[in-house]
Each structure stands twice: as structure tokens, then as C-alpha cells.
Scaffold this motif. Structure first.
Motif, PDB file in Angstrom:
ATOM      1  N   ASP A 379       0.834  -1.209   0.000  1.00 33.96           N
ATOM      2  CA  ASP A 379       0.000   0.000   0.000  1.00 33.96           C
ATOM      3  C   ASP A 379       0.867   1.258   0.000  1.00 33.96           C
ATOM      4  OD1 ASP A 379      -2.379   1.515   0.119  1.00 33.96           O
ATOM      5  OD2 ASP A 379      -2.213   1.668   2.296  1.00 33.96           O
ATOM      6  N   SER A 382       2.588   1.879  -3.323  1.00 31.25           N
ATOM      7  CA  SER A 382       1.720   2.367  -4.394  1.00 31.25           C
ATOM      8  C   SER A 382       1.650   3.893  -4.440  1.00 31.25           C
ATOM      9  CB  SER A 382       0.309   1.796  -4.233  1.00 31.25           C
ATOM     10  OG  SER A 382      -0.342   2.345  -3.092  1.00 31.25           O
ATOM     11  N   ARG A 383       2.054   4.539  -3.340  1.00 29.00           N
ATOM     12  CA  ARG A 383       2.026   6.008  -3.308  1.00 29.00           C
ATOM     13  C   ARG A 383       3.369   6.599  -2.915  1.00 29.00           C
ATOM     14  NH1 ARG A 383       0.303   7.308   2.303  1.00 29.00           N
ATOM     15  NH2 ARG A 383      -0.163   5.341   3.354  1.00 29.00           N
TER      16      ARG A 383
END
Length: 492
Positions: A379, A382-383
Motif C-alpha cells: 500500500d 503504491s504512493r
């Protein structure tokens, strides 16, 4: 009467929370598992040296029998139970193998307890530096050929101390190092604090313990990677290059005179479990590790240290139970990733460096814990692209000067540096002065600078950069790390 914080209640509250430990101790608070079934309320087994329960400082009964049994399990000539942690073993090994005022050769990435041993015995030190792993900025292994060169150039050396595995799971070629050290008729001490599980994971994907590879004294922290209580450790000794009686004398000096039977029982219980069910658990544990690593191959910006580094930078083997997550190709620093994992995902890591985070995996970890970690990292990844910076910050100095790229100049011994007349100056003004203090990031507690060494400008800049990155800069008497003590003789 003022109200105080109740430590017990706070610990209980934290223990009942959803925070998951990817840090030591190795039991991971899993008190209902098979390795802890024998344990009861600690108050009921917390005794002193009463009749029938022996004396750790003069073992003749049950403790002697237990340590002799452990020596057979490990195939050592002597195994000592340590309730003062691996630090007690390291101090004992140094004191027991090097004469007061003598010289020791040790790897620069030794734990601070090794430097304390040098100070207490007023030793001179020759350092051998680990290689650097390109692309990760991590310490690699010790080159055997460099070890041989150092010993040829320093015939005054009385013992050799190296760290294997490192805090990051990097293993040196201990068999070759031992062979070289023994050619000079010297003992090899190996700080294997982070490799206590090696002795039970042989053939299951884990590195081989230094004890099987020719090392003379091997210190292991049971509590770091095995299901044992914090502060428990063992020291294994092979006869031949070590004066066993001298070493024994120092163990009793550094070991507390009131050893905890709760901790001694934990050591005995841990070794018993690992020698029985634990060996089978190690196979299953390794399969879980590989499953987690396979899932993390989906990462784009965060990178995982893997076995590809074997054979380069002095790396002989890699302990895959240490999960090193590099942030170099992401928008994050190590401290920022560490903070995200703690605050947003309630995952507590073992430590963070300028551009990486370390998670300790043990056989007590749960399937749920592994799933939470992989999901959190994917997670965040992903950023965490370079274009979408999550936080601001830089690692310029850490990149340029970190990991022993700038080697301190030793002006006097550590003891002379610490015991000298000294004065306090602002850290920013300390360049070219001789330090009277240690400076290190803790964990892992490896000195950036030691007493008696010159504070080169690059190292001062590096320490300030680490402070700005909110890394735990410690060792200084000034807890805010704004001032440092220097030797008076170095003041211009």
C-alpha cells in the motif's frame, strides 16, 4: 502525592492493542504458543540461590547440569547462560582473551558493548572495516584477505572480534576467517547475537552458526530471534585458543550476583524447545519467509535486500529472516517509512536507518502478522513514487559520508579519550576536535565516532543530518545531541 505513570498498566494496554511487533524479543508476545506452555506466573518461580537450585557463580547442581546439557546440544566445550544479555558475553570474551593494555583487532561495526570492553581494559584497537553493499548503503562482510593483511601488519594483536551476522543479516566467511586467525595462533570471537537461530536452522535455508565454522567464542542473544525472554543470551566456548579458566573468571565478574531464575528458566526452556520441536518449526518458518518475500516482489519503489548480494562486498551468506526494506528508490526516508508503518498500520519495526527499515522475523510470527506487513508495504509502495513525495527530507550527507565511507582518525585510545580533561562545545563547532564521547544511532549502537577519535567535518555533518532526520542519535551526555564533550588538548 503526585500521580505517576503505571508501567505495568501501560504495558498491559499495549500488549492488548493491535500493534504488531516486527522487533525483538523473538517470542513476539505469543504467550499461548507451545514454546511458552511450561511458563507460569513469574512471581511463583522468582527465587534466589536456595537449597536444591544451585548458584550460577558456582554451579554444582541443576544449573551446571543444564549448561552441560546445552553444551552437548550446541557441540561446544562450554556453554554459559547469560542473564545480562550478549553484552555480558562480549565483555567477558574481550577481557578473557586480551591482556590489560593489550591490542585487539575488531570489526568497526561492533556493538557498543565491545567498545566498553576496550575502555574497561584500556586496550588499543586496530579496526577492520566491513565492505559496503552497493545500492543499499549497508555494511557487507569482512574480507578474509584483508583480515590476513591486518594480522601480518599488527603482530601485537592478541584476539580478533567480528560481527556475523550483522544487524542486517549479513554473514561473513567465518570458516575462512577462523582459519586465518588460527594461523596466527589467536582466538576468534564472533558476536553472533542476531544469529541464535542459526544453530537450529541448519539445512533449512538459514546460515551455519559460527560455532560450527571454527570460531572459538560465540555469543548469541536468545531473546533477539528465539522464543526467550529479553536479556537472555548464551556464550559458547571451544578449547584450544582460549584460556578457559581466565574467561570463566571474567564471566562471573560481569554476570550479576543476583541472577534471575525466571530468566535462567527461560534460557533452559528455549534451548529445550528448539532442540526438540523447534528444529521442525524452522523449516515451516523458512517457508513462511519465502512466501512473504515472494509477495513483496510486487514492490515498485521500495526494495528488499535478498540473496543476490551473496558473493559480493564480502557477503558470504544472508539471513533472510531479517527483512531489510530500502527506501532509496522511493520518495521516503527510512525514518518516514518507519513512522508510516507505526502510525498508520500499527506495525512496529526493529529499527530504521537513513534510507532503510529493518523488520525482524522469527518463528513466533503469525500468518496474520506477515499478511499485515505485506499489505502495508504494498500500500505504501503504491504512493511512494519519486514524483509523489509523501514527506520532504533528504539523505545527502548519509549518502555521501555514511557507512564508514569516512573513517575516523584515532588520536588516542578510547580510555584516554574518555578519561581526559574535557570541555563541552556545540556539536556544529566540533570539527577537527578530538571526541571524549561516543556518538551512535541506537539501535544498532555502532559508533560513528568513539572517544579519542577526530571529529572530521564530514562526520559532524553526518551526525547533524541524522539528527535532522529524527534518527535516534545517542551516546552523548547531552540528550538533545546539541553539545559534545571534546578533549581539552584538541581545542585550538
Amino acid at each position: 502525592m503526585s500521580q505517576k505513570t503505571d508501567l505495568i498498566e501501560r504495558l498491559k494496554k499495549y500488549g492488548n492493542s493491535d500493534f504488531y511487533p516486527f522487533h525483538m524479543p523473538g517470542h513476539k508476545r505469543q504467550w499461548k504458543e507451545s514454546f511458552s506452555k511450561k511458563f507460569t506466573n513469574p512471581f511463583t518461580i522468582d527465587i534466589t540461590e536456595i537449597d536444591g537450585f544451585d548458584n550460577l557463580h558456582h554451579p554444582q547442581g541443576i544449573l551446571r547440569e543444564s549448561m552441560e546439557w546445552a553444551a552437548k546440544v550446541y557441540n561446544s566445550d562450554r556453554t554459559y547462560y547469560l542473564v545480562n544479555g550478549s553484552s555480558c558475553g562480549i565483555l567477558s570474551a574481550i577481557s578473557g582473551t586480551v591482556s590489560r593494555g593489550g591490542t585487539i583487532l575488531m570489526s568497526r561495526n561492533c556493538h557498543k558493548s565491545a567498545y566498553h570492553g576496550v575502555f574497561l581494559n584500556d586496550l588499543k584497537v586496530e579496526y577492520i572495516y566491513p565492505q559496503l553493499i552497493g545500492g543499499f548503503g549497508l555494511q557487507g562482510g569482512i574480507l578474509p584477505e584483508e583480515m590476513e593483511k591486518m594480522l601480518k601488519n599488527h603482530p601485537e594483536v592478541e584476539a580478533v572480534l567480528v560481527v556475523s551476522p550483522t544487524y542486517d543479516g549479513i554473514v561473513s566467511d567465518v570458516r575462512m576467517l577462523a582459519s586465518i586467525v588460527h594461523k596466527f595462533d589467536l582466538p576468534l570471537i564472533v558476536d553472533e547475537a542476531h544469529g541464535a537461530h542459526f544453530s537450529f536452522g541448519k539445512g533449512e535455508g538459514f546460515p551455519v552458526s559460527a560455532l560450527e565454522l571454527g570460531a572459538d567464542v560465540v555469543i548469541q542473544s536468545l531473546h533477539k530471534t528465539l522464543p526467550s525472554l529479553t536479556q537472555t543470551a548464551v556464550m559458547h566456548v571451544k578449547s584450544g585458543y582460549v584460556n578457559l579458566d581466565r574467561l570463566d573468571r571474567y564471566v562471573h565478574m560481569y554476570q550479576t550476583s543476583s541472577p534471575s531464575y525466571v530468566l535462567l528458566a527461560s534460557v533452559d526452556n528455549c534451548i529445550g524447545f528448539m532442540d526438540d520441536q523447534g528444529r521442525g518449526c524452522m523449516k515451516e518458518f523458512f517457508e513462511k519467509i519465502m512466501g512473504l518475500r515472494e509477495r513483496l516482489k510486487e514492490l515498485s519503489y521500495l526494495k528488499i535486500l535478498n540473496e543476490e548480494v551473496k558473493g559480493q562486498s564480502g557477503v558470504y551468506d544472508v539471513d533472510l529472516s531479517k527483512l531489510i526494506i530500502s527506501t532509496r528508490e522511493s520518495s521516503l526516508t527510512g525514518a518516514e517509512l518507519n513512522c508510516l508503518l507505526r502510525e498508520e498500520y500499527h506495525l512496529e519495526m526493529e529499527m530504521c536507518g537513513p534510507d532503510y527499515v529493518t523488520a525482524i522475523l522469527t518463528l513466533a510470527d503469525t500468518k496474520e502478522g506477515f499478511e499485515r506487513l505485506s499489505e502495508a508495504l504494498l500500500d505504501i509502495d503504491s504512493r511512494a513514487g519519486k514524483e509523489t513525495r509523501v514527506y520532504s527530507g533528504s539523505i545527502n550527507k548519509a549518502e555521501e559520508y555514511g557507512d564508514f565511507k569516512v573513517r575516523p582518525e584515532c588520536r588516542v585510545t578510547i580510555a584516554q579519550g574518555m578519561d581526559s580533561c574535557r570541555r563541552r562545545v556545540p556539536l556544529k563547532d566540533a570539527a577537527d576536535r578530538v571526541s571524549a564521547e561516543f556518538v551512535y544511532i541506537y539501535p544498532p549502537g555502532i559508533p560513528i565516532i568513539a572517544p579519542g577519535e577526530v571529529l572530521k567535518k564530514e562526520l559532524v555533518d553526518l551526525i547533524i543530518e541524522y539528527k535532522d532526520m529524527e534518527l535516534p542519535v545517542q551516546g552523548l551526555e547531552d540528550e538533545n545531541a546539541e553539545y559534545i564533550y571534546i578533549m581539552d588538548e584538541a581545542v585550538k
